[in-house]
Enzyme design. Structure first.
Site, PDB file in Angstrom:
ATOM      1  N   GLU A   1       2.195  10.041   0.022  1.00  0.00           N
ATOM      2  CA  GLU A   1       2.607  10.795  -1.332  1.00  0.00           C
ATOM      3  C   GLU A   1       2.775   9.680  -1.945  1.00  0.00           C
ATOM      4  OE1 GLU A   1       2.715  14.482  -3.605  1.00  0.00           O
ATOM      5  OE2 GLU A   1       3.880  14.613  -2.006  1.00  0.00           O
ATOM      6  N   THR A   2       4.062   8.877  -1.734  1.00  0.00           N
ATOM      7  CA  THR A   2       3.731   7.792  -2.533  1.00  0.00           C
ATOM      8  C   THR A   2       3.519   6.862  -3.064  1.00  0.00           C
ATOM      9  OG1 THR A   2       6.852   8.031  -2.874  1.00  0.00           O
ATOM     10  CG2 THR A   2       6.005   5.835  -3.407  1.00  0.00           C
TER      11      THR A   2
END
Length: 130
Positions: A52-53
């Site tokens: 997700e980062t």
């Protein structure tokens, strides 16, 4: 970019951006006590944090001034385990770059090159407030 991680979850997890390409981001993350589950292997949630980062960063890098991407949905398939002490590498690429949504796919690999996880992040493209 990593200065933005300081004091946030990606910084605490030791995520490092290795390369920004024309259509990808490549990063690494250690697998240590911060990242494992009780059996001594990489926790699936840590893989999702990495994916997700990268997907969020990549999505925001494609947008014009005044627009931003926010996460809508993330999923992950955990293919093989990663033992404590290894470092995983991840490559994030666009799957769909639309006007209001984007989809980014991240593959996370073990030190021996085997696929550990594949994750997909959908972001919503919205106006930046304030």
């Amino acid at each position: 970019m990593e200065r933005r991680f300081a004091g946030s979850l990606p910084g605490h997890f030791g995520i490092k951006i290795l390369e920004i390409g024309p259509d990808f981001l490549r990063a690494e993350m250690p697998v240590d006590d911060r990242h494992i589950q009780p059996f001594g292997i990489l926790h699936g949630g840590a893989s999702v944090v990495l994916a997700e980062t990268l997907g969020s960063m990549a999505s925001n890098m494609t947008l014009p001034e005044g627009r931003m991407a926010v996460g809508l949905e993330v999923n992950a398939n955990h293919i093989s385990s990663v033992p404590k002490g290894e470092t995983v590498t991840a490559v994030c690429r666009p799957f769909h770059l639309g006007r209001t949504t984007q989809v980014w796919q991240t593959e996370i690999h073990r030190a021996d090159g085997r696929l550990a996880c594949v994750s997909r992040l959908t972001t919503a493209v919205v106006d930046r407030r304030g």
